[in-house]
Write a protein that holds these residues in place. Structure first.
Motif, PDB file in Angstrom:
ATOM      1  N   TYR A  80      -7.089  12.607  -2.408  1.00  0.00           N
ATOM      2  CA  TYR A  80      -7.089  12.946  -0.991  1.00  0.00           C
ATOM      3  C   TYR A  80      -7.371  11.744  -0.099  1.00  0.00           C
ATOM      4  O   TYR A  80      -7.149  11.800   1.114  1.00  0.00           O
ATOM      5  CB  TYR A  80      -8.116  14.052  -0.721  1.00  0.00           C
ATOM      6  N   LEU A  81      -7.843  10.651  -0.669  1.00  0.00           N
ATOM      7  CA  LEU A  81      -8.063   9.445   0.123  1.00  0.00           C
ATOM      8  C   LEU A  81      -6.747   8.896   0.671  1.00  0.00           C
ATOM      9  O   LEU A  81      -6.739   8.189   1.686  1.00  0.00           O
ATOM     10  CB  LEU A  81      -8.760   8.373  -0.718  1.00  0.00           C
ATOM     11  N   LEU A  82      -5.644   9.206   0.008  1.00  0.00           N
ATOM     12  CA  LEU A  82      -4.340   8.719   0.459  1.00  0.00           C
ATOM     13  C   LEU A  82      -3.972   9.285   1.817  1.00  0.00           C
ATOM     14  O   LEU A  82      -3.142   8.713   2.526  1.00  0.00           O
ATOM     15  CB  LEU A  82      -3.268   9.090  -0.569  1.00  0.00           C
ATOM     16  N   LEU A 101      -6.433   2.244  -6.223  1.00  0.00           N
ATOM     17  CA  LEU A 101      -5.869   2.416  -4.884  1.00  0.00           C
ATOM     18  C   LEU A 101      -6.259   1.275  -3.959  1.00  0.00           C
ATOM     19  O   LEU A 101      -5.476   0.875  -3.086  1.00  0.00           O
ATOM     20  CB  LEU A 101      -6.319   3.756  -4.300  1.00  0.00           C
ATOM     21  N   VAL A 102      -7.451   0.725  -4.141  1.00  0.00           N
ATOM     22  CA  VAL A 102      -7.859  -0.447  -3.367  1.00  0.00           C
ATOM     23  C   VAL A 102      -6.983  -1.638  -3.743  1.00  0.00           C
ATOM     24  O   VAL A 102      -6.476  -2.369  -2.876  1.00  0.00           O
ATOM     25  CB  VAL A 102      -9.346  -0.788  -3.596  1.00  0.00           C
ATOM     26  N   ILE A 113      -5.777   2.152   0.110  1.00  0.00           N
ATOM     27  CA  ILE A 113      -6.973   2.493   0.867  1.00  0.00           C
ATOM     28  C   ILE A 113      -7.776   1.225   1.091  1.00  0.00           C
ATOM     29  O   ILE A 113      -7.574   0.216   0.401  1.00  0.00           O
ATOM     30  CB  ILE A 113      -7.852   3.545   0.138  1.00  0.00           C
ATOM     31  N   LEU A 114      -8.688   1.266   2.066  1.00  0.00           N
ATOM     32  CA  LEU A 114      -9.567   0.142   2.346  1.00  0.00           C
ATOM     33  C   LEU A 114     -10.955   0.463   1.800  1.00  0.00           C
ATOM     34  O   LEU A 114     -11.524   1.508   2.122  1.00  0.00           O
ATOM     35  CB  LEU A 114      -9.640  -0.122   3.847  1.00  0.00           C
ATOM     36  N   ALA A 165      -8.301  -6.657 -10.207  1.00  0.00           N
ATOM     37  CA  ALA A 165      -7.356  -6.906 -11.300  1.00  0.00           C
ATOM     38  C   ALA A 165      -6.108  -6.042 -11.121  1.00  0.00           C
ATOM     39  O   ALA A 165      -6.188  -4.815 -11.177  1.00  0.00           O
ATOM     40  CB  ALA A 165      -8.019  -6.609 -12.645  1.00  0.00           C
ATOM     41  N   ALA A 166      -4.976  -6.684 -10.913  1.00  0.00           N
ATOM     42  CA  ALA A 166      -3.728  -5.957 -10.697  1.00  0.00           C
ATOM     43  C   ALA A 166      -3.151  -5.488 -12.026  1.00  0.00           C
ATOM     44  O   ALA A 166      -3.269  -6.174 -13.042  1.00  0.00           O
ATOM     45  CB  ALA A 166      -2.720  -6.849  -9.986  1.00  0.00           C
TER      46      ALA A 166
END
Length: 245
Positions: A22-24, A46-47, A52-53, A228-229
Protein backbone atom coordinates in the motif's frame (compact mmCIF):
# COMPACT_ATOMS: atom_id res chain seq x y z
CA UNK A 1 -9.23 7.91 11.83
CA UNK A 2 -7.42 10.17 14.27
CA UNK A 3 -4.88 9.59 17.03
CA UNK A 4 -7.69 8.77 19.42
CA UNK A 5 -8.43 5.64 17.39
CA UNK A 6 -4.98 4.09 17.80
CA UNK A 7 -6.10 1.97 20.73
CA UNK A 8 -8.43 0.15 18.34
CA UNK A 9 -5.50 -1.28 16.40
CA UNK A 10 -4.46 -4.86 16.98
CA UNK A 11 -1.60 -7.05 15.79
CA UNK A 12 -1.25 -10.80 16.19
CA UNK A 13 -0.23 -13.93 14.29
CA UNK A 14 -3.19 -13.64 11.90
CA UNK A 15 -1.99 -10.32 10.42
CA UNK A 16 -0.60 -12.01 7.33
CA UNK A 17 -0.85 -9.19 4.80
CA UNK A 18 2.24 -7.47 3.44
CA UNK A 19 1.22 -3.86 4.07
CA UNK A 20 4.20 -2.50 2.15
CA UNK A 21 2.16 -2.97 -1.03
CA UNK A 22 0.00 0.00 0.00
CA UNK A 23 3.00 2.32 0.22
CA UNK A 24 2.93 2.47 -3.59
CA UNK A 25 -0.25 4.54 -3.31
CA UNK A 26 1.29 6.94 -0.78
CA UNK A 27 4.61 7.83 -2.38
CA UNK A 28 4.60 11.50 -1.42
CA UNK A 29 2.73 11.22 1.87
CA UNK A 30 4.26 10.63 5.29
CA UNK A 31 3.16 7.17 6.37
CA UNK A 32 3.73 4.90 9.34
CA UNK A 33 3.67 1.18 8.66
CA UNK A 34 3.80 -1.94 10.81
CA UNK A 35 6.25 -4.27 9.13
CA UNK A 36 7.09 -7.93 9.68
CA UNK A 37 10.56 -9.09 8.61
CA UNK A 38 9.42 -10.01 5.07
CA UNK A 39 7.56 -6.69 4.83
CA UNK A 40 10.70 -4.82 5.85
CA UNK A 41 12.63 -6.39 2.97
CA UNK A 42 9.89 -5.13 0.65
CA UNK A 43 10.45 -1.60 1.93
CA UNK A 44 14.16 -1.84 1.10
CA UNK A 45 13.35 -3.06 -2.40
CA UNK A 46 10.86 -0.26 -3.07
CA UNK A 47 13.31 2.34 -1.75
CA UNK A 48 16.06 0.97 -4.00
CA UNK A 49 13.78 1.01 -7.04
CA UNK A 50 12.75 4.59 -6.23
CA UNK A 51 9.11 3.72 -5.73
CA UNK A 52 8.97 5.22 -2.24
CA UNK A 53 11.05 7.68 -0.23
CA UNK A 54 12.58 6.29 2.95
CA UNK A 55 12.25 9.58 4.82
CA UNK A 56 8.51 9.53 4.15
CA UNK A 57 8.03 6.15 5.83
CA UNK A 58 8.17 5.47 9.56
CA UNK A 59 8.72 1.76 10.01
CA UNK A 60 7.33 0.11 13.14
CA UNK A 61 9.18 -3.18 12.94
CA UNK A 62 7.82 -6.28 14.64
CA UNK A 63 9.70 -9.46 15.36
CA UNK A 64 7.87 -12.49 14.07
CA UNK A 65 7.20 -15.94 15.50
CA UNK A 66 5.40 -16.91 12.33
CA UNK A 67 1.98 -16.14 10.93
CA UNK A 68 -0.82 -18.70 11.22
CA UNK A 69 -3.76 -19.46 8.94
CA UNK A 70 -7.13 -18.03 9.88
CA UNK A 71 -10.42 -18.90 8.18
CA UNK A 72 -13.48 -17.04 9.43
CA UNK A 73 -13.55 -17.72 13.18
CA UNK A 74 -11.03 -20.57 13.07
CA UNK A 75 -7.40 -19.74 13.85
CA UNK A 76 -4.69 -22.31 13.30
CA UNK A 77 -1.83 -23.04 15.66
CA UNK A 78 0.88 -24.14 13.24
CA UNK A 79 2.97 -21.40 11.57
CA UNK A 80 2.49 -21.07 7.84
CA UNK A 81 4.96 -22.96 5.66
CA UNK A 82 6.53 -19.72 4.44
CA UNK A 83 7.30 -18.80 8.06
CA UNK A 84 9.00 -22.12 8.71
CA UNK A 85 11.38 -21.25 5.85
CA UNK A 86 12.05 -17.72 7.10
CA UNK A 87 15.72 -17.03 7.78
CA UNK A 88 15.25 -13.65 9.49
CA UNK A 89 12.64 -13.30 12.28
CA UNK A 90 13.77 -9.70 12.88
CA UNK A 91 13.07 -6.83 10.43
CA UNK A 92 16.09 -5.68 8.44
CA UNK A 93 15.00 -2.03 8.60
CA UNK A 94 12.93 -0.20 11.21
CA UNK A 95 12.63 3.07 13.10
CA UNK A 96 11.37 1.35 16.24
CA UNK A 97 11.24 -2.33 17.06
CA UNK A 98 8.49 -4.17 18.92
CA UNK A 99 8.83 -7.68 20.25
CA UNK A 100 11.54 -9.96 21.54
CA UNK A 101 14.27 -10.97 19.15
CA UNK A 102 14.07 -14.67 18.36
CA UNK A 103 16.07 -17.19 16.40
CA UNK A 104 15.09 -18.45 12.95
CA UNK A 105 13.41 -21.83 12.68
CA UNK A 106 16.63 -23.27 11.30
CA UNK A 107 15.05 -25.10 8.35
CA UNK A 108 16.57 -25.07 4.88
CA UNK A 109 14.96 -22.15 3.05
CA UNK A 110 14.98 -23.94 -0.30
CA UNK A 111 14.37 -27.52 0.78
CA UNK A 112 11.22 -27.83 -1.34
CA UNK A 113 13.12 -26.46 -4.34
CA UNK A 114 15.92 -28.97 -3.85
CA UNK A 115 13.37 -31.78 -3.59
CA UNK A 116 11.89 -30.67 -6.92
CA UNK A 117 15.36 -30.51 -8.49
CA UNK A 118 15.78 -34.22 -7.74
CA UNK A 119 13.00 -35.02 -10.18
CA UNK A 120 13.67 -35.58 -13.86
CA UNK A 121 13.10 -32.82 -16.41
CA UNK A 122 10.03 -34.68 -17.66
CA UNK A 123 8.57 -34.96 -14.18
CA UNK A 124 9.13 -31.30 -13.48
CA UNK A 125 7.61 -30.37 -16.81
CA UNK A 126 4.53 -32.46 -16.13
CA UNK A 127 4.19 -31.00 -12.64
CA UNK A 128 4.17 -27.38 -13.81
CA UNK A 129 1.98 -28.13 -16.81
CA UNK A 130 -0.62 -29.53 -14.45
CA UNK A 131 -0.28 -26.58 -12.06
CA UNK A 132 -0.57 -23.92 -14.76
CA UNK A 133 -3.54 -25.69 -16.35
CA UNK A 134 -5.59 -24.64 -13.31
CA UNK A 135 -4.74 -20.96 -13.67
CA UNK A 136 -7.82 -18.83 -14.37
CA UNK A 137 -5.68 -15.73 -15.01
CA UNK A 138 -7.46 -13.66 -12.40
CA UNK A 139 -4.13 -11.86 -11.81
CA UNK A 140 -4.61 -11.97 -8.04
CA UNK A 141 -0.90 -12.86 -7.72
CA UNK A 142 0.03 -9.69 -9.56
CA UNK A 143 -2.35 -7.48 -7.65
CA UNK A 144 -1.11 -8.59 -4.24
CA UNK A 145 2.60 -8.63 -5.11
CA UNK A 146 4.55 -5.56 -3.87
CA UNK A 147 7.08 -6.09 -6.66
CA UNK A 148 4.42 -5.72 -9.38
CA UNK A 149 3.84 -2.03 -9.87
CA UNK A 150 4.31 -1.41 -13.61
CA UNK A 151 1.86 1.16 -15.01
CA UNK A 152 1.10 -1.34 -17.77
CA UNK A 153 1.68 -5.05 -17.20
CA UNK A 154 2.99 -7.05 -20.15
CA UNK A 155 -0.11 -9.24 -19.94
CA UNK A 156 -2.29 -6.20 -20.69
CA UNK A 157 -0.33 -5.04 -23.71
CA UNK A 158 -2.04 -5.30 -27.08
CA UNK A 159 0.93 -4.43 -29.30
CA UNK A 160 2.75 -6.70 -29.07
CA UNK A 161 0.34 -9.20 -27.58
CA UNK A 162 2.34 -11.31 -25.16
CA UNK A 163 -0.58 -13.27 -23.78
CA UNK A 164 -3.91 -13.88 -25.50
CA UNK A 165 -7.25 -13.27 -23.85
CA UNK A 166 -8.24 -16.92 -24.07
CA UNK A 167 -7.39 -19.30 -21.27
CA UNK A 168 -5.11 -21.76 -23.01
CA UNK A 169 -2.28 -23.91 -21.70
CA UNK A 170 0.32 -21.96 -23.69
CA UNK A 171 -0.95 -18.57 -22.54
CA UNK A 172 -1.17 -19.73 -18.92
CA UNK A 173 2.43 -20.91 -19.06
CA UNK A 174 3.55 -17.67 -20.70
CA UNK A 175 1.86 -15.56 -18.02
CA UNK A 176 3.21 -17.45 -15.03
CA UNK A 177 6.71 -17.94 -16.44
CA UNK A 178 7.31 -14.34 -17.54
CA UNK A 179 5.94 -12.96 -14.28
CA UNK A 180 8.30 -15.23 -12.33
CA UNK A 181 11.28 -14.02 -14.38
CA UNK A 182 10.26 -10.40 -13.81
CA UNK A 183 10.58 -11.12 -10.08
CA UNK A 184 13.92 -12.92 -10.36
CA UNK A 185 16.28 -11.25 -7.89
CA UNK A 186 13.40 -9.12 -6.60
CA UNK A 187 11.06 -11.59 -4.89
CA UNK A 188 10.90 -11.05 -1.11
CA UNK A 189 9.44 -14.48 -0.28
CA UNK A 190 6.42 -12.93 1.41
CA UNK A 191 4.42 -15.61 -0.43
CA UNK A 192 1.39 -13.35 -0.80
CA UNK A 193 0.99 -14.55 -4.39
CA UNK A 194 0.47 -18.13 -3.32
CA UNK A 195 -1.82 -17.13 -0.48
CA UNK A 196 -3.99 -15.08 -2.84
CA UNK A 197 -4.17 -17.70 -5.60
CA UNK A 198 -7.76 -19.05 -5.67
CA UNK A 199 -6.71 -22.33 -7.31
CA UNK A 200 -3.72 -23.04 -5.03
CA UNK A 201 -0.89 -22.99 -7.57
CA UNK A 202 2.43 -23.24 -5.65
CA UNK A 203 3.75 -19.95 -7.00
CA UNK A 204 6.12 -19.62 -4.06
CA UNK A 205 7.94 -22.76 -5.16
CA UNK A 206 8.54 -21.27 -8.60
CA UNK A 207 9.75 -17.97 -7.15
CA UNK A 208 12.04 -19.69 -4.65
CA UNK A 209 13.67 -21.63 -7.49
CA UNK A 210 14.71 -18.36 -9.09
CA UNK A 211 15.65 -16.93 -5.68
CA UNK A 212 17.96 -19.91 -5.16
CA UNK A 213 19.54 -19.51 -8.62
CA UNK A 214 20.14 -15.78 -8.11
CA UNK A 215 21.66 -16.46 -4.71
CA UNK A 216 24.03 -19.08 -6.07
CA UNK A 217 25.06 -17.06 -9.14
CA UNK A 218 25.25 -13.57 -7.67
CA UNK A 219 25.35 -14.10 -3.90
CA UNK A 220 22.32 -11.83 -3.66
CA UNK A 221 19.10 -11.88 -1.65
CA UNK A 222 16.48 -9.25 -2.31
CA UNK A 223 15.61 -6.62 0.27
CA UNK A 224 18.44 -7.04 2.75
CA UNK A 225 19.96 -3.68 1.88
CA UNK A 226 18.18 -0.67 0.35
CA UNK A 227 21.45 0.32 -1.30
CA UNK A 228 21.95 -2.98 -3.14
CA UNK A 229 20.26 -3.14 -6.54
CA UNK A 230 18.90 -6.47 -7.83
CA UNK A 231 21.39 -8.17 -10.20
CA UNK A 232 19.24 -7.88 -13.32
CA UNK A 233 18.77 -4.12 -12.89
CA UNK A 234 22.51 -3.47 -13.09
CA UNK A 235 25.35 -4.17 -15.50
CA UNK A 236 28.95 -4.64 -14.43
CA UNK A 237 31.44 -5.01 -17.24
CA UNK A 238 33.86 -7.16 -15.26
CA UNK A 239 31.29 -9.15 -13.31
CA UNK A 240 31.74 -12.92 -13.14
CA UNK A 241 29.11 -15.33 -11.98
CA UNK A 242 30.00 -17.53 -9.06
CA UNK A 243 31.47 -20.83 -10.15
CA UNK A 244 32.65 -19.51 -13.53
CA UNK A 245 36.01 -18.42 -14.82
Amino acid sequence: YGADSVDRLMYDQTCVHNLAKYLLNRKDRATAIVAKPCDSRTINLLVNEKQILRDKVYVIGTTCRGMVDAVWDAVGMKPQDRCLRCVSPVPVVYDCLIGEQTEAAGLVAHQDVEDMEQKSVGERRQFWTEQFSRCIRCHACRQVCPGCYCSECFVDQLDPTWVGIRKTAADNEMWNTIRAFHLAGRCLSCNECERACPVNIPLGLLNRKLEKEVGEMFGFQAGLDAGAAPPFSTFKKDEHLKGTE
